[in-house]
Design an enzyme around this catalytic site. Sequence first.
Site, PDB file in Angstrom:
ATOM      1  N   LEU A   1    -108.982 -35.982  59.640  1.00 42.24           N
ATOM      2  CA  LEU A   1    -108.637 -34.609  60.013  1.00 42.24           C
ATOM      3  C   LEU A   1    -107.285 -34.548  60.726  1.00 42.24           C
ATOM      4  O   LEU A   1    -106.966 -33.605  61.418  1.00 42.24           O
ATOM      5  CB  LEU A   1    -109.737 -34.006  60.900  1.00 42.24           C
ATOM      6  CG  LEU A   1    -111.145 -34.017  60.291  1.00 42.24           C
ATOM      7  CD1 LEU A   1    -112.160 -33.424  61.254  1.00 42.24           C
ATOM      8  CD2 LEU A   1    -111.180 -33.244  58.973  1.00 42.24           C
TER       9      LEU A   1
ATOM     10  N   SER B   1    -105.854 -36.396  63.227  1.00 43.69           N
ATOM     11  CA  SER B   1    -105.754 -36.462  64.688  1.00 43.69           C
ATOM     12  C   SER B   1    -104.358 -36.923  65.105  1.00 43.69           C
ATOM     13  O   SER B   1    -103.826 -36.477  66.124  1.00 43.69           O
ATOM     14  CB  SER B   1    -106.818 -37.404  65.245  1.00 43.69           C
ATOM     15  OG  SER B   1    -106.743 -38.658  64.601  1.00 43.69           O
TER      16      SER B   1
ATOM     17  N   ASP C   1     -99.882 -32.659  56.387  1.00 45.90           N
ATOM     18  CA  ASP C   1    -100.681 -32.538  57.611  1.00 45.90           C
ATOM     19  C   ASP C   1     -99.920 -31.798  58.714  1.00 45.90           C
ATOM     20  O   ASP C   1    -100.457 -30.897  59.359  1.00 45.90           O
ATOM     21  CB  ASP C   1    -101.088 -33.929  58.100  1.00 45.90           C
ATOM     22  CG  ASP C   1    -101.811 -34.713  57.020  1.00 45.90           C
ATOM     23  OD1 ASP C   1    -102.433 -34.080  56.143  1.00 45.90           O
ATOM     24  OD2 ASP C   1    -101.748 -35.949  57.044  1.00 45.90           O
TER      25      ASP C   1
HETATM   26  C1  GLA Z   1    -102.790 -38.023  54.205  1.00 37.62           C
HETATM   27  C2  GLA Z   1    -101.278 -37.851  54.324  1.00 37.62           C
HETATM   28  C3  GLA Z   1    -100.802 -36.577  53.628  1.00 37.62           C
HETATM   29  C4  GLA Z   1    -101.340 -36.468  52.211  1.00 37.62           C
HETATM   30  C5  GLA Z   1    -102.842 -36.755  52.191  1.00 37.62           C
HETATM   31  C6  GLA Z   1    -103.386 -36.817  50.792  1.00 37.62           C
HETATM   32  O1  GLA Z   1    -103.441 -37.030  54.923  1.00 37.62           O
HETATM   33  O2  GLA Z   1    -100.885 -37.820  55.673  1.00 37.62           O
HETATM   34  O3  GLA Z   1     -99.376 -36.529  53.636  1.00 37.62           O
HETATM   35  O4  GLA Z   1    -100.638 -37.306  51.337  1.00 37.62           O
HETATM   36  O5  GLA Z   1    -103.167 -37.971  52.843  1.00 37.62           O
HETATM   37  O6  GLA Z   1    -103.361 -35.552  50.209  1.00 37.62           O
END
Ligand code: GLA
Length: 393
Positions: free
Chosen positions: A136, A138, A183
């Site tokens: 998630l 963090s 993210d």
């Molecule tokens: C992780 C990475 C993101 C993305 C996802 C997969 O969360 O930090 O940049 O690539 O995996 O969608």
Amino acid sequence: MSSQDQAGPAPVSAEDLAARFTQAFGSAPDGVWQAPGRVNLIGEHTDYNEGFVLPFAIDRTARVAIAVRQDRTVRLLSTYGDQGVVTTSLDSLEPGTAKGWTKYPLGVMWALRERGIDVPGLDLLLDSTVPLGAGLSSSHAIECAVISALNDLTAAGLGAEEMVLATQRAENDFVGAPTGIMDQSASLRGAKGHAVFLDCRDQKATLVPFETEPAGLVLLVIDTKVSHSHADGGYASRRASCELGAEVLGVKALRDVQVGDLEEAGGLLDEVTFRRVRHVVTENDRVLQTVELLDGPGPVAIGRLLDASHASMRDDFEISCPELDLAVDTSRANGAIGARMTGGGFGGAAIALTPVDAEQKVRAAVAKAFSDAGFTAPEIFTVSPAAGAMRIS
Ligand code: GLA
């Protein structure tokens, strides 16, 4: 059901965090900032292929109280209490030097310095209600709280796009995880009641209404407790396959390949690379379809796309694991209208879009299935789209 199942652990209030800061460091902080973790609704491993993603900021946050110092010392403390006060100097900020959660604030300070910003010494106290290692984000919650604070405290005037790129630099070059921009974009740009539809080629972001309650649904997060790290080899090897696929197909990024091009691509790529490419190409298409459906009939209509996304990650991209598959299959068999793993994969969490009436049945069935399989008990909780990073005191 404990209250923790529903609302999650209560965050330490801004006042309490400031009081604890004062107790630890001897004077009051300059302010308190917070940034959320994220759930990705759909669009996995598409961000570094310059494609589309649809994450949302969740109602679990990292909070930092910070005071600027007049010297070059950096003191870091968390309410996790694991490392005590970590003291370092701005002069020794180099990739590979930091440990545990301190990599994230120090990585941001390093990335800003590399960008030419005059980063000051500081004292920092962290509290977070984003579960660690659950997929998630963090780590990005911490990074986004810290970059928001430093942007204010140094008056650097960075916009969201620049903060996204600086935190990506921190992750890629300081922490050592070759991740994309999804993210931090969710954490910085999220808004209550909305998902963030992001075009990762030009960072154009559009807020798309996404509310489960009026549709009679809940979004369950099932944390499998299988921990993962994107600094391990799996994530990087998938990224390398995508780059190889784009090169062989003669495009800048897999974003430039359409579903209709796949048949021809099949003749040009080896079998494994083809499946990796097929995941990314069909996933981009599923994101666009999801956005259209959310703008029209709403969340009740997106279940089949969540299911198809999971199948594609399980079979073509091969980033699921038995615990994630069990969480998804059991949720679907007990009333969820769609379910998928979320995040980078190899562990972490699944999401299950579930009618309110079926929530308890899904929870009980997943808990039982994990116990029967001899897996560690999962943590199951609901999330809803919440505000992005902000100063709270
Ligand atoms: C992780 C990475 C993101 C993305 C996802 C997969 O969360 O930090 O940049 O690539 O995996 O969608």
